[in-house]
Design a protein around this motif. Structure first.
Motif, PDB file in Angstrom:
ATOM      1  N   PHE A   1       0.830  -1.205   0.000  1.00 52.44           N
ATOM      2  CA  PHE A   1       0.000   0.000   0.000  1.00 52.44           C
ATOM      3  C   PHE A   1       0.865   1.256   0.000  1.00 52.44           C
ATOM      4  CE2 PHE A   1      -2.948   3.032   2.195  1.00 52.44           C
ATOM      5  CZ  PHE A   1      -3.961   3.023   1.244  1.00 52.44           C
ATOM      6  N   SER A   2       1.916   1.261   0.800  1.00 47.66           N
ATOM      7  CA  SER A   2       2.782   2.436   0.864  1.00 47.66           C
ATOM      8  C   SER A   2       3.531   2.652  -0.453  1.00 47.66           C
ATOM      9  CB  SER A   2       3.778   2.313   2.015  1.00 47.66           C
ATOM     10  OG  SER A   2       4.581   1.169   1.858  1.00 47.66           O
ATOM     11  N   ARG A   3       3.769   1.602  -1.196  1.00 43.69           N
ATOM     12  CA  ARG A   3       4.425   1.752  -2.504  1.00 43.69           C
ATOM     13  C   ARG A   3       3.539   2.525  -3.476  1.00 43.69           C
ATOM     14  NH1 ARG A   3       7.466  -3.844  -4.080  1.00 43.69           N
ATOM     15  NH2 ARG A   3       8.993  -3.788  -2.396  1.00 43.69           N
ATOM     16  N   MET A   4       2.239   2.370  -3.327  1.00 46.52           N
ATOM     17  CA  MET A   4       1.307   3.087  -4.199  1.00 46.52           C
ATOM     18  C   MET A   4       1.413   4.595  -3.966  1.00 46.52           C
ATOM     19  SD  MET A   4      -1.973   0.524  -4.004  1.00 46.52           S
ATOM     20  CE  MET A   4      -3.053   1.675  -4.787  1.00 46.52           C
ATOM     21  N   LEU A   5       1.709   4.997  -2.736  1.00 46.23           N
ATOM     22  CA  LEU A   5       1.854   6.420  -2.419  1.00 46.23           C
ATOM     23  C   LEU A   5       2.964   7.047  -3.253  1.00 46.23           C
ATOM     24  CD1 LEU A   5       1.148   8.938  -0.771  1.00 46.23           C
ATOM     25  CD2 LEU A   5       2.672   8.081   1.017  1.00 46.23           C
ATOM     26  N   ALA A   6       4.046   6.322  -3.434  1.00 45.47           N
ATOM     27  CA  ALA A   6       5.168   6.833  -4.234  1.00 45.47           C
ATOM     28  C   ALA A   6       4.745   7.070  -5.684  1.00 45.47           C
ATOM     29  CB  ALA A   6       6.339   5.859  -4.174  1.00 45.47           C
ATOM     30  N   LYS A   7       3.782   6.326  -6.167  1.00 47.38           N
ATOM     31  CA  LYS A   7       3.284   6.502  -7.531  1.00 47.38           C
ATOM     32  C   LYS A   7       2.297   7.672  -7.610  1.00 47.38           C
ATOM     33  CE  LYS A   7       5.153   2.811  -9.439  1.00 47.38           C
ATOM     34  NZ  LYS A   7       6.116   2.875 -10.488  1.00 47.38           N
ATOM     35  N   ILE A   8       1.527   7.860  -6.565  1.00 41.73           N
ATOM     36  CA  ILE A   8       0.465   8.876  -6.576  1.00 41.73           C
ATOM     37  C   ILE A   8       0.998  10.271  -6.270  1.00 41.73           C
ATOM     38  CG2 ILE A   8      -1.580   9.617  -5.282  1.00 41.73           C
ATOM     39  CD1 ILE A   8      -2.378   6.661  -5.242  1.00 41.73           C
ATOM     40  N   THR A   9       1.970  10.392  -5.377  1.00 41.66           N
ATOM     41  CA  THR A   9       2.462  11.704  -4.953  1.00 41.66           C
ATOM     42  C   THR A   9       2.900  12.597  -6.110  1.00 41.66           C
ATOM     43  OG1 THR A   9       3.040  10.865  -2.771  1.00 41.66           O
ATOM     44  CG2 THR A   9       4.110  12.903  -3.458  1.00 41.66           C
ATOM     45  N   PRO A  10       3.661  12.104  -7.079  1.00 43.62           N
ATOM     46  CA  PRO A  10       4.042  12.986  -8.188  1.00 43.62           C
ATOM     47  C   PRO A  10       2.846  13.514  -8.989  1.00 43.62           C
ATOM     48  CG  PRO A  10       5.447  11.059  -8.149  1.00 43.62           C
ATOM     49  CD  PRO A  10       4.335  10.818  -7.168  1.00 43.62           C
ATOM     50  N   MET A  11       1.747  12.782  -9.001  1.00 46.84           N
ATOM     51  CA  MET A  11       0.555  13.211  -9.731  1.00 46.84           C
ATOM     52  C   MET A  11      -0.277  14.210  -8.935  1.00 46.84           C
ATOM     53  SD  MET A  11      -0.698   9.628 -11.516  1.00 46.84           S
ATOM     54  CE  MET A  11      -1.343   9.006  -9.985  1.00 46.84           C
ATOM     55  N   ALA A  12      -0.056  14.297  -7.626  1.00 56.46           N
ATOM     56  CA  ALA A  12      -0.897  15.115  -6.758  1.00 56.46           C
ATOM     57  C   ALA A  12      -0.876  16.586  -7.139  1.00 56.46           C
ATOM     58  CB  ALA A  12      -0.481  14.930  -5.296  1.00 56.46           C
ATOM     59  N   SER A  13       0.273  17.124  -7.489  1.00 50.73           N
ATOM     60  CA  SER A  13       0.363  18.540  -7.856  1.00 50.73           C
ATOM     61  C   SER A  13      -0.416  18.841  -9.128  1.00 50.73           C
ATOM     62  CB  SER A  13       1.817  18.964  -8.023  1.00 50.73           C
ATOM     63  OG  SER A  13       2.457  18.941  -6.775  1.00 50.73           O
ATOM     64  N   GLU A  14      -0.370  17.927 -10.074  1.00 55.00           N
ATOM     65  CA  GLU A  14      -1.128  18.134 -11.315  1.00 55.00           C
ATOM     66  C   GLU A  14      -2.628  18.078 -11.039  1.00 55.00           C
ATOM     67  OE1 GLU A  14      -1.967  19.199 -15.034  1.00 55.00           O
ATOM     68  OE2 GLU A  14       0.004  19.232 -14.091  1.00 55.00           O
ATOM     69  N   ILE A  15      -3.041  17.151 -10.205  1.00 51.50           N
ATOM     70  CA  ILE A  15      -4.455  17.064  -9.831  1.00 51.50           C
ATOM     71  C   ILE A  15      -4.881  18.349  -9.133  1.00 51.50           C
ATOM     72  CG2 ILE A  15      -6.098  15.857  -8.314  1.00 51.50           C
ATOM     73  CD1 ILE A  15      -4.409  13.286  -8.937  1.00 51.50           C
ATOM     74  N   TYR A  16      -4.025  18.874  -8.275  1.00 53.40           N
ATOM     75  CA  TYR A  16      -4.281  20.129  -7.561  1.00 53.40           C
ATOM     76  C   TYR A  16      -4.526  21.276  -8.544  1.00 53.40           C
ATOM     77  CZ  TYR A  16      -3.203  23.894  -4.177  1.00 53.40           C
ATOM     78  OH  TYR A  16      -3.234  24.999  -3.365  1.00 53.40           O
ATOM     79  N   ARG A  17      -3.719  21.326  -9.593  1.00 50.48           N
ATOM     80  CA  ARG A  17      -3.853  22.407 -10.575  1.00 50.48           C
ATOM     81  C   ARG A  17      -5.092  22.240 -11.455  1.00 50.48           C
ATOM     82  NH1 ARG A  17       1.481  22.479  -9.442  1.00 50.48           N
ATOM     83  NH2 ARG A  17       2.679  21.140 -10.761  1.00 50.48           N
ATOM     84  N   VAL A  18      -5.475  21.014 -11.744  1.00 52.80           N
ATOM     85  CA  VAL A  18      -6.602  20.743 -12.637  1.00 52.80           C
ATOM     86  C   VAL A  18      -7.951  20.930 -11.941  1.00 52.80           C
ATOM     87  CG1 VAL A  18      -7.729  18.929 -14.002  1.00 52.80           C
ATOM     88  CG2 VAL A  18      -5.260  19.210 -14.106  1.00 52.80           C
ATOM     89  N   PHE A  19      -8.032  20.591 -10.663  1.00 52.70           N
ATOM     90  CA  PHE A  19      -9.293  20.658  -9.928  1.00 52.70           C
ATOM     91  C   PHE A  19      -9.211  21.720  -8.835  1.00 52.70           C
ATOM     92  CE2 PHE A  19      -9.045  16.269 -11.500  1.00 52.70           C
ATOM     93  CZ  PHE A  19     -10.216  16.229 -12.233  1.00 52.70           C
ATOM     94  N   PRO A  20      -9.590  22.961  -9.149  1.00 50.96           N
ATOM     95  CA  PRO A  20      -9.518  24.027  -8.145  1.00 50.96           C
ATOM     96  C   PRO A  20     -10.487  23.780  -6.988  1.00 50.96           C
ATOM     97  CG  PRO A  20     -10.675  24.790 -10.103  1.00 50.96           C
ATOM     98  CD  PRO A  20     -10.163  23.410 -10.416  1.00 50.96           C
ATOM     99  N   ALA A  21     -10.066  24.194  -5.806  1.00 54.65           N
ATOM    100  CA  ALA A  21     -10.899  24.070  -4.604  1.00 54.65           C
ATOM    101  C   ALA A  21     -10.710  25.323  -3.761  1.00 54.65           C
ATOM    102  CB  ALA A  21     -10.489  22.828  -3.806  1.00 54.65           C
ATOM    103  N   PRO A  22     -11.681  25.636  -2.910  1.00 57.79           N
ATOM    104  CA  PRO A  22     -11.588  26.862  -2.107  1.00 57.79           C
ATOM    105  C   PRO A  22     -10.384  26.922  -1.181  1.00 57.79           C
ATOM    106  CG  PRO A  22     -13.761  25.848  -1.900  1.00 57.79           C
ATOM    107  CD  PRO A  22     -12.913  24.908  -2.705  1.00 57.79           C
ATOM    108  N   TRP A  23      -9.839  25.795  -0.793  1.00 55.54           N
ATOM    109  CA  TRP A  23      -8.715  25.787   0.141  1.00 55.54           C
ATOM    110  C   TRP A  23      -7.359  25.897  -0.544  1.00 55.54           C
ATOM    111  CZ3 TRP A  23      -5.415  21.715  -0.663  1.00 55.54           C
ATOM    112  CH2 TRP A  23      -5.935  20.614  -1.345  1.00 55.54           C
ATOM    113  N   HIS A  24      -7.336  25.953  -1.858  1.00 57.48           N
ATOM    114  CA  HIS A  24      -6.057  26.044  -2.563  1.00 57.48           C
ATOM    115  C   HIS A  24      -5.327  27.343  -2.256  1.00 57.48           C
ATOM    116  CE1 HIS A  24      -6.861  22.962  -6.000  1.00 57.48           C
ATOM    117  NE2 HIS A  24      -6.938  22.446  -4.810  1.00 57.48           N
ATOM    118  N   ILE A  25      -4.012  27.237  -2.191  1.00 57.77           N
ATOM    119  CA  ILE A  25      -3.176  28.416  -1.997  1.00 57.77           C
ATOM    120  C   ILE A  25      -2.785  28.981  -3.364  1.00 57.77           C
ATOM    121  CG2 ILE A  25      -2.211  27.615   0.203  1.00 57.77           C
ATOM    122  CD1 ILE A  25       0.384  26.898  -1.410  1.00 57.77           C
ATOM    123  N   THR A  26      -2.479  30.243  -3.386  1.00 53.19           N
ATOM    124  CA  THR A  26      -1.892  30.832  -4.587  1.00 53.19           C
ATOM    125  C   THR A  26      -0.404  30.851  -4.328  1.00 53.19           C
ATOM    126  OG1 THR A  26      -3.833  32.208  -4.914  1.00 53.19           O
ATOM    127  CG2 THR A  26      -1.843  32.856  -6.073  1.00 53.19           C
TER     128      THR A  26
END
Length: 96
Positions: free
Chosen positions: A16-41
């Motif tokens: 399960f923890s190995r999957m985190l290593a695969k997902i983390t690099p994608m997290a920033s792109e997901i952050y940019r694609v799906f705006p949310a009220p808590w996002h920082i500028t």
């Protein structure tokens, strides 16, 4: 086999923890694609760090929650996490 059972099996086998290593690099792109009220500028570097922090915390909560024999309901988990995050946001920074 249900999703929870599949994830518990991954956790037990240490995968399960190995999957985190695969997902983390994608997290920033997901952050940019799906705006949310808590996002920082912020800069891409700031976004990368905040999303690494968020993904790791979320992953660890999932890990702890899903290995329990009688886990809290999703609604209970949402309440627990929201209360904890609210307390973190209200915490005194020691005058700094």
């Amino acid at each position: 086999m249900g999703e929870r059972k599949q994830i518990r099996l991954l956790i037990k086998r240490g995968l399960f923890s190995r999957m985190l290593a695969k997902i983390t690099p994608m997290a920033s792109e997901i952050y940019r694609v799906f705006p949310a009220p808590w996002h920082i500028t912020g800069s891409p570097t700031e976004t990368d760090y905040i999303m690494s922090f968020a993904a790791g915390g979320f992953w660890n909560v999932l890990n702890q929650w899903l290995v329990r024999n009688q886990p809290e309901s999703p609604a209970e988990m949402a309440t627990l996490l929201m209360a904890g995050l609210k307390r973190l946001g209200e915490a005194d920074d020691g005058g700094h």
